[in-house]
Design an enzyme around this catalytic site. Structure first.
Site, PDB file in Angstrom:
ATOM      1  N   CYS A 100     -24.853   3.715 -70.738  1.00 45.74           N
ATOM      2  CA  CYS A 100     -24.551   4.804 -69.788  1.00 45.74           C
ATOM      3  C   CYS A 100     -25.769   5.255 -68.996  1.00 45.74           C
ATOM      4  CB  CYS A 100     -23.925   5.985 -70.532  1.00 45.74           C
ATOM      5  SG  CYS A 100     -25.105   6.896 -71.541  1.00 45.74           S
ATOM      6  N   CYS A 147     -29.127   8.026 -77.804  1.00 43.35           N
ATOM      7  CA  CYS A 147     -28.577   8.366 -76.490  1.00 43.35           C
ATOM      8  C   CYS A 147     -27.897   9.722 -76.664  1.00 43.35           C
ATOM      9  CB  CYS A 147     -27.562   7.318 -76.037  1.00 43.35           C
ATOM     10  SG  CYS A 147     -26.577   7.927 -74.657  1.00 43.35           S
ATOM     11  N   CYS A 190     -20.904   8.644 -72.942  1.00 46.62           N
ATOM     12  CA  CYS A 190     -21.341   7.278 -73.279  1.00 46.62           C
ATOM     13  C   CYS A 190     -20.212   6.496 -73.987  1.00 46.62           C
ATOM     14  CB  CYS A 190     -22.578   7.380 -74.162  1.00 46.62           C
ATOM     15  SG  CYS A 190     -23.281   5.795 -74.600  1.00 46.62           S
ATOM     16  N   TYR A 204     -32.042  -7.563-120.901  1.00 44.03           N
ATOM     17  CA  TYR A 204     -32.840  -8.749-121.181  1.00 44.03           C
ATOM     18  C   TYR A 204     -33.726  -8.684-122.424  1.00 44.03           C
ATOM     19  CZ  TYR A 204     -36.157  -6.146-118.237  1.00 44.03           C
ATOM     20  OH  TYR A 204     -36.948  -5.176-117.692  1.00 44.03           O
ATOM     21  N   CYS A 210     -30.156   4.404 -71.933  1.00 44.43           N
ATOM     22  CA  CYS A 210     -29.058   3.854 -72.718  1.00 44.43           C
ATOM     23  C   CYS A 210     -28.485   2.614 -72.026  1.00 44.43           C
ATOM     24  CB  CYS A 210     -27.980   4.921 -72.887  1.00 44.43           C
ATOM     25  SG  CYS A 210     -26.522   4.294 -73.722  1.00 44.43           S
ATOM     26  N   LYS A 257     -41.649 -16.930-109.407  1.00 44.49           N
ATOM     27  CA  LYS A 257     -41.048 -16.209-108.272  1.00 44.49           C
ATOM     28  C   LYS A 257     -40.665 -17.189-107.178  1.00 44.49           C
ATOM     29  CE  LYS A 257     -42.519 -11.638-108.362  1.00 44.49           C
ATOM     30  NZ  LYS A 257     -42.023 -10.487-107.690  1.00 44.49           N
ATOM     31  N   LYS A 305     -34.475 -13.709-113.119  1.00 38.58           N
ATOM     32  CA  LYS A 305     -35.308 -12.526-112.927  1.00 38.58           C
ATOM     33  C   LYS A 305     -34.567 -11.618-111.942  1.00 38.58           C
ATOM     34  CE  LYS A 305     -40.031 -11.013-112.270  1.00 38.58           C
ATOM     35  NZ  LYS A 305     -39.754  -9.853-111.478  1.00 38.58           N
ATOM     36  N   GLU A 353     -34.250 -17.459-118.122  1.00 37.76           N
ATOM     37  CA  GLU A 353     -33.326 -16.399-117.670  1.00 37.76           C
ATOM     38  C   GLU A 353     -33.519 -16.135-116.194  1.00 37.76           C
ATOM     39  OE1 GLU A 353     -34.318 -12.813-119.770  1.00 37.76           O
ATOM     40  OE2 GLU A 353     -33.962 -13.758-121.699  1.00 37.76           O
ATOM     41  N   ASP A 371     -33.501  -8.703-109.566  1.00 36.80           N
ATOM     42  CA  ASP A 371     -34.307  -7.930-108.622  1.00 36.80           C
ATOM     43  C   ASP A 371     -33.727  -6.519-108.496  1.00 36.80           C
ATOM     44  OD1 ASP A 371     -36.248  -7.389-106.839  1.00 36.80           O
ATOM     45  OD2 ASP A 371     -35.353  -8.477-105.157  1.00 36.80           O
TER      46      ASP A 371
HETATM   47  S1  IVH Z   1     -38.779  -9.418-119.620  1.00 39.48           S
HETATM   48  C1  IVH Z   1     -42.553  -8.070-121.683  1.00 39.48           C
HETATM   49  N1  IVH Z   1     -36.749 -10.497-118.371  1.00 39.48           N
HETATM   50  O1  IVH Z   1     -39.407  -8.046-114.124  1.00 39.48           O
HETATM   51  C2  IVH Z   1     -41.598  -8.636-120.742  1.00 39.48           C
HETATM   52  N2  IVH Z   1     -38.051  -8.885-117.211  1.00 39.48           N
HETATM   53  O2  IVH Z   1     -42.745  -7.764-114.623  1.00 39.48           O
HETATM   54  C3  IVH Z   1     -40.636  -7.660-120.305  1.00 39.48           C
HETATM   55  N3  IVH Z   1     -37.232  -8.386-114.948  1.00 39.48           N
HETATM   56  O3  IVH Z   1     -39.945  -4.906-113.960  1.00 39.48           O
HETATM   57  C4  IVH Z   1     -39.800  -8.099-119.197  1.00 39.48           C
HETATM   58  N4  IVH Z   1     -35.516  -9.768-114.995  1.00 39.48           N
HETATM   59  O4  IVH Z   1     -37.764  -5.212-115.228  1.00 39.48           O
HETATM   60  C5  IVH Z   1     -37.772  -9.629-118.288  1.00 39.48           C
HETATM   61  N5  IVH Z   1     -34.908 -11.513-117.413  1.00 39.48           N
HETATM   62  C6  IVH Z   1     -35.915 -10.658-117.333  1.00 39.48           C
HETATM   63  C7  IVH Z   1     -36.145  -9.877-116.181  1.00 39.48           C
HETATM   64  C8  IVH Z   1     -37.243  -9.007-116.160  1.00 39.48           C
HETATM   65  C9  IVH Z   1     -36.182  -8.863-114.265  1.00 39.48           C
HETATM   66  C10 IVH Z   1     -38.195  -7.408-114.413  1.00 39.48           C
HETATM   67  C11 IVH Z   1     -38.598  -6.303-115.351  1.00 39.48           C
HETATM   68  C12 IVH Z   1     -39.980  -5.931-114.920  1.00 39.48           C
HETATM   69  C13 IVH Z   1     -40.487  -7.159-114.264  1.00 39.48           C
HETATM   70  C14 IVH Z   1     -41.508  -7.807-115.170  1.00 39.48           C
END
Ligand code: IVH
Length: 687
Positions: free
Chosen positions: A410, A425, A431, A222, A407, A313, A113, A111, A115
């Protein structure tokens, strides 16, 4: 079931379905206009019959509830974090560990991740009951009113959902909405937000849910949690959630993938490492999860995270390039922003020529100098930033950057207020970028919306010395304009007509157009509603301004300081003489009355209507809301479960008490009593 209740239920169902079609399926079946009409219908019914209004009604999407303190709530299932990895070797190690324990075929779910900020949603009997932030993992803050405004989160479920379950996901700020927000802030002269993640996190915890509603957050889900769930795997959980009305990751867009081998995992990682800059929201990696619940159980947990999942990551995209020069931009409010002009370089799919350095402190902290080789990163931020300097590559003759003291436009010495990072400024009235910026703001679409006048024309008129401030615009004549470049008779007439028409623009927009710091569209409306005329607003003190709902000290100070400047008063006098609107119009006055003028109400206890609606009703009718009972309190509106100490105090001070119904009766006779119900007459002491 009464007719009204039936009508409310029908509208609710219809609106929920349309909302789902639009925000979850991206396939609307009616126009926005028709949707708004249905919503308005429901709003009117709910206001008239609050006893039938549901806390999860689609009308809650627009917000309005204010939360002063977010209560702490224990998570039913702890919110664990994921083990992080930054290299493919670590992913291989993870797969090896998993296979050692399971020794059978494994299916993984890959999946994105997301942000953003984690959120846990509790549903009972198909209705959203609670939305809680992650907090320390054991308990978080309840932010339900704010989360209800996120359109892709269903408030009422459909299909065959479990009676009681939690679903978790990530609240994200989509790029397009984030950009729009920053553009608005720029126009208002407010500092722009640095990145979508932090802004999403701040937005989730705002007190006023109607602001949250306007910002356009989204949520990606998720995981489903519950006891005795009928499905056997993570993937089935998500697919089912999709059937109950949740927006789940789109398999056809490769947001989620079922895989069996480490090679397929690597493929997924590589795909998103390359393509992530094309996504309309931020991700900072990918997550790999063992799919089957029984296998997850076998693998178990460490103290902090599951052994059946890991995140990979992405490395922040970073390149080095040469810093050619530093220039300084002056905004409409005089705020100075240092800009790094770079040797062009490719980064995350775009060519980067400029980067942000934020302010003087940042330059000093990183010791950034012209001709340095600098590292430029595109993290969560939209505008890339300089994150470090390659000191080894620095030439011996390099000079420390000395931040400008005057500035660039000006020459006026810059000032820096205590506690603020930005230099300003102060030469507002001379200005050039400030003068031009203020006029550009004034003519904007949401402000005076002057036909035939754009930023280019402002520039031209300014260069020709015809205008210096917004009042000068109204002195322009055809004779002055006709000789100018690109000014044919038609465009001149257009412009003059546009200026004449703008004299009808309502007061709230005029106030917004003036460009008072922190007075945006909403604040301007609030101020106009409360003060009604500019003269009254101009004579208001900081204390009086703070009394107004939603006006804080920062705004109050800014308003008072604006009107204390002689040149602003002169400008307004000229605009008034030209015939611009500086009083609330008939149209806006409708729906307000002075029935409760001079009265101070304190609201205590629980009610059928929301507290916020009671508050609005008081203010709409000219009354004020006080926070605690004092001799000045005119009425205490007494709800259920009112605290005994408040009651005692009210009795001691002999404050009149009214029930909710009695209060509604009080405002019933006036035309703006939108909140009047057909409920029974009062049992209150007063009526
Ligand atoms: S699963 C037990 N799936 O990443 C596992 N987390 O350290 C529960 N996050 O702050 C998390 N995308 O909010 C999972 N596809 C995803 C995610 C996800 C982002 C975030 C989550 C948490 C951090 C996990």
């Amino acid at each position: 079931m009464s007719k009204v209740n039936e009508a409310i239920n029908k509208l609710t169902k219809e609106l929920n379905e349309h909302n789902y079609n639009y925000y979850v399926l991206s396939a609307p079946t009616i126009s926005d206009y028709d949707f708004d009409i249905l919503l308005k219908e429901l709003q009117v019914l709910e206001e008239k019959y609050p006893e039938f209004a549901d806390e999860n009604s689609p009308t809650k999407r627009v917000g309005g509830d204010i939360t002063k303190n977010f209560p702490s709530v224990q998570h039913r299932f702890p919110m664990l974090s994921l083990g992080n990895s930054y290299s493919k070797e670590e992913i291989i190690d993870f797969d090896t560990r998993v296979r050692k324990v399971i020794e059978r075929e494994i299916e993984y779910i890959c999946e994105l991740k997301y942000d953003g900020v984690a959120i846990s949603l509790t549903y009972e009997n198909g209705e959203l009951k609670k939305a809680v932030t992650r907090g320390d993992g054991a308990s978080g803050e309840e932010v339900t009113a704010n989360i209800r405004t996120i359109r892709s989160i269903p408030l009422m479920l459909k299909g065959d959902y479990p009676i009681d379950f939690d679903i978790r996901g990530e609240i994200v700020f989509p790029h397009a909405n984030f950009k729009k927000l920053n553009e608005e802030r720029k126009k208002l002269g407010e500092p722009e937000f640095a990145n979508p993640r932090n802004t999403a996190s701040g937005t989730v915890k705002m007190q006023d849910s109607s602001i949250v509603a306007k910002r356009g957050l989204d949520c990606f889900l998720y995981a489903v949690y519950g006891n005795n769930l009928s499905f056997k795997s993570h993937y089935q959980g998500l697919t089912n959630a999709g059937k109950w009305g949740f927006k789940i990751p789109d398999e056809s867009a490769n947001y989620i993938k079922r895989v069996k081998t480490i090679e397929q995992i690597m493929e997924f990682i590589d795909y998103w490492d390359e393509k992530r800059s094309e996504l309309p929201f931020d991700i900072d990696g990918i997550v790999i999860k063992v799919n089957a619940y029984d296998k997850q159980e076998e693998l178990g947990y460490t103290a902090k995270s599951p052994r059946w999942a890991i995140s990979y990551k992405f490395k922040a995209e970073r390149v080095f390039t040469k810093l050619n020069s530093i220039t300084y931009q002056v905004g409409r409010t005089g705020a100075i922003t240092p800009v790094a002009n770079l040797e062009s370089v490719q980064l995350g799919g775009t060519t980067v020529k400029r980067a942000s350095m934020h302010n003087a402190d940042q330059i000093e902290r990183l010791d950034i100098r012209v001709n340095d080789t600098v590292f430029v990163e595109k993290g969560g931020e939209i505008i890339p930033k300089i994150v470090a300097v390659d000191f080894a590559a620095r030439k011996k003759d390099s000079n420390k950057t000395i931040y400008i003291a005057n500035c660039p436009e000006c020459e006026t010495p810059l000032i820096r207020k205590e506690g603020e990072a930005q230099h300003y400024c102060p030469n507002e009235s001379v200005c050039p970028p400030q003068l031009k910026g203020k006029m550009e703001h004034f003519i904007g679409r949401k402000m005076m919306d002057i036909d035939g006048l754009g930023a280019e024309t402002i520039e031209q008129l300014f260069e020709e010395d015809l205008v210096k401030n917004v009042a000068d615009l109204y002195d322009l004549t055809s004779e002055q304009l006709l000789p100018l470049d690109r000014m044919a008779e038609k465009s001149v007439n257009n412009l003059i007509d546009g200026l004449i028409k703008s004299k009808e623009v309502p007061f709230a927009k005029v106030l917004f157009a003036l460009g008072i710091r922190y007075v945006g569209e909403t604040v301007a409306k609030t101020l106009v509603k409360h003060f009604k005329t500019l003269d009254l607003l101009m004579s208001a003190t900081v204390d009086e301004l703070i009394e107004v709902d939603e006006i804080g000290e920062r705004i109050a100070d800014s308003v008072v300081s604006y009107f204390s400047e002689q040149r602003n008063v002169e400008l307004i006098t000229r605009l008034k003489a030209k015939g611009l609107q500086f009083e609330i119009g008939e149209e806006e006055l409708k729906g307000t009355s002075s029935l409760l003028e001079g009265l101070i109400f304190v609201i205590s206890g629980t009610f059928n209507m929301s507290r916020n609606d009671i508050k609005k009703a008081i203010e709409k009718n000219g009354g004020k809301v006080g926070s605690s009972i004092s001799k000045k309190t005119s009425y205490l509106i007494r709800g259920e479960n009112m605290g005994p100490s408040k009651l005692k105090k009210a009795e001691e001070l002999d404050v009149s008490m009214v029930t909710e119904n009695a209060f509604l009766k009080m405002i019933e006779q006036n035309p703006s009593g939108d909140f009047v119900t057909d409920s029974k007459p009062t049992q209150g002491r007063l009526f």
